[in-house]
Design a protein around this motif. Structure first.
Motif, PDB file in Angstrom:
ATOM      1  N   GLY A  84       0.776  -1.070   0.122  1.00  0.00           N
ATOM      2  CA  GLY A  84       0.193   0.058   0.031  1.00  0.00           C
ATOM      3  C   GLY A  84       0.924   1.298   0.003  1.00  0.00           C
ATOM      4  O   GLY A  84       0.681   2.153  -0.653  1.00  0.00           O
ATOM      5  N   THR A  85       1.868   1.142   0.867  1.00  0.00           N
ATOM      6  CA  THR A  85       2.707   2.479   0.990  1.00  0.00           C
ATOM      7  C   THR A  85       3.587   2.673  -0.251  1.00  0.00           C
ATOM      8  O   THR A  85       3.694   3.719  -0.850  1.00  0.00           O
ATOM      9  CB  THR A  85       3.739   2.141   2.079  1.00  0.00           C
ATOM     10  N   LEU A 145       0.796   7.522   4.637  1.00  0.00           N
ATOM     11  CA  LEU A 145       1.616   7.396   5.857  1.00  0.00           C
ATOM     12  C   LEU A 145       0.745   7.199   6.913  1.00  0.00           C
ATOM     13  O   LEU A 145       1.026   6.281   7.790  1.00  0.00           O
ATOM     14  CB  LEU A 145       2.597   8.562   6.218  1.00  0.00           C
ATOM     15  N   VAL A 146      -0.445   7.787   7.228  1.00  0.00           N
ATOM     16  CA  VAL A 146      -1.352   7.452   8.141  1.00  0.00           C
ATOM     17  C   VAL A 146      -2.063   6.241   7.901  1.00  0.00           C
ATOM     18  O   VAL A 146      -2.269   5.496   9.163  1.00  0.00           O
ATOM     19  CB  VAL A 146      -2.628   8.730   8.234  1.00  0.00           C
ATOM     20  N   PHE A 147      -2.636   5.902   6.897  1.00  0.00           N
ATOM     21  CA  PHE A 147      -3.444   4.790   6.436  1.00  0.00           C
ATOM     22  C   PHE A 147      -2.586   3.511   6.565  1.00  0.00           C
ATOM     23  O   PHE A 147      -3.108   2.553   7.108  1.00  0.00           O
ATOM     24  CB  PHE A 147      -4.345   4.680   5.427  1.00  0.00           C
ATOM     25  N   ASP A 160       9.786  10.480  10.752  1.00  0.00           N
ATOM     26  CA  ASP A 160      10.152   9.138  10.801  1.00  0.00           C
ATOM     27  C   ASP A 160      11.015   8.722   9.545  1.00  0.00           C
ATOM     28  O   ASP A 160      10.520   8.508   8.327  1.00  0.00           O
ATOM     29  CB  ASP A 160       9.040   8.121  10.886  1.00  0.00           C
ATOM     30  N   LEU A 161      12.196   8.849   9.622  1.00  0.00           N
ATOM     31  CA  LEU A 161      13.168   8.968   8.278  1.00  0.00           C
ATOM     32  C   LEU A 161      13.085   7.669   7.389  1.00  0.00           C
ATOM     33  O   LEU A 161      12.895   7.517   6.316  1.00  0.00           O
ATOM     34  CB  LEU A 161      14.538   9.077   8.758  1.00  0.00           C
ATOM     35  N   LEU A 162      12.880   6.568   8.090  1.00  0.00           N
ATOM     36  CA  LEU A 162      12.586   5.353   7.294  1.00  0.00           C
ATOM     37  C   LEU A 162      11.567   5.201   6.521  1.00  0.00           C
ATOM     38  O   LEU A 162      11.399   4.899   5.301  1.00  0.00           O
ATOM     39  CB  LEU A 162      12.723   4.011   8.276  1.00  0.00           C
ATOM     40  N   LYS A 163      10.385   5.784   7.198  1.00  0.00           N
ATOM     41  CA  LYS A 163       9.181   5.729   6.454  1.00  0.00           C
ATOM     42  C   LYS A 163       8.877   6.788   5.052  1.00  0.00           C
ATOM     43  O   LYS A 163       8.300   6.586   4.195  1.00  0.00           O
ATOM     44  CB  LYS A 163       7.999   5.755   7.313  1.00  0.00           C
ATOM     45  N   ILE A 218       8.499   5.701   1.410  1.00  0.00           N
ATOM     46  CA  ILE A 218       7.067   6.241   0.293  1.00  0.00           C
ATOM     47  C   ILE A 218       7.803   7.418  -0.538  1.00  0.00           C
ATOM     48  O   ILE A 218       7.361   7.484  -1.738  1.00  0.00           O
ATOM     49  CB  ILE A 218       6.108   7.094   1.452  1.00  0.00           C
ATOM     50  N   GLY A 219       9.071   7.718  -0.271  1.00  0.00           N
ATOM     51  CA  GLY A 219       9.602   8.525  -1.188  1.00  0.00           C
ATOM     52  C   GLY A 219      10.343   8.015  -2.477  1.00  0.00           C
ATOM     53  O   GLY A 219      10.274   8.348  -3.591  1.00  0.00           O
TER      54      GLY A 219
END
Lengths: 130, 118
Positions: free
Chosen positions: A8-9, A35-37, B71-74, B78-79
């Motif tokens: 999903g991310t 990021l939230v979901f 949160d750097l990892l997250k 996503i990036g």
């Protein structure tokens, strides 16, 4: 994090990038809910983390736009350099308000973006002329 | 201060506040004002806005980092796909109906807003 959350991310990240490249709208408005979901971040942390992703995405976007001759670099840099006071004020406010208030405000921003996009969609020809 | 500088400062401050407050780039503030106040054409406004956003986003990310919110990892998670997406998106601009994409995106945002609040 399970596989579903990971996929999903990645999907949201990809979608945010594509729409950013395609429409010139930033990725943040999609990164934050992603990021939230999918990654379970609180609203404030999702917003903060979104900014980390926005920098390289904007950099690549700006680079490409520059090659098309669309970047007036001096104005862009000046705006960036003049932004600290605003950034500080915005960040301080985000950290001061309750989570729920920030969520509702962010949802309002999403609706505003949606409205602007819908108007734009109704104005445009189907395919961009070269 | 020249009127031009005053206006650029106004744009920068509001865009910066938007960025710090909502975790977005600030483009929604910058693009229309560059068009309205400086006579920019739309593509120029978008391109120039992106350049500004690199700096604004960086400042905002660092500020929030200092607050301990990042949160750097997250962010990387996503990036990275987003980077691939940007390259694909700009390449697709001539071939895809941006009108359809805008419409779909708008619907997505409404759904997302509803999910967030309800």
């Amino acid at each position: 994090m399970d596989l579903g959350e990971l996929l999903g991310t990645l999907a949201v990240g990809l979608a945010a990038g594509v729409t950013s490249g395609l429409l010139g709208v930033g990725g943040g408005i999609l990164f934050v809910p992603g990021l939230v979901f999918f990654l379970g971040l609180a609203q404030l942390h999702a917003e903060a983390t979104s900014l980390v992703a926005i920098v390289p995405v904007a950099l690549v976007g700006a680079w490409r736009q520059k090659s098309y001759g669309n970047v007036r670099l001096r104005d862009g840099v000046v705006i960036g350099v003049l932004s600290p006071l605003g950034v500080l004020a915005g960040a301080a406010l985000a950290n001061a308000v309750p989570e729920r208030a920030l969520q509702i405000a962010f949802a309002a921003v999403q609706l505003y973006f949606a409205y602007r996009l819908a108007r734009r969609a109704l104005r445009e020809p189907s395919v961009q002329p070269p | 201060m020249s009127s031009r500088l005053v206006r650029l400062t106004a744009i920068a401050t509001v865009a910066g506040a938007f960025s710090g407050l909502f975790g977005v780039g600030g483009g929604t503030v910058i693009v229309p004002l560059l068009i309205l106040w400086f006579g920019y054409e739309e593509h120029e406004a978008t391109g120039t806005s992106l350049a500004a956003i690199v700096l604004i986003g960086l400042l905002a990310a660092v500020t929030h980092g200092l607050y301990g919110n990042v949160d750097l990892l997250k962010g990387v998670l996503i990036g990275v796909p987003a980077l691939g997406g940007v390259v694909a998106g700009t390449a697709l601009q001539q071939r895809i109906s941006t009108r359809a994409v805008s419409g779909i995106f708008a619907v997505l945002l409404v759904v997302s807003a509803a999910l967030l609040v309800l």
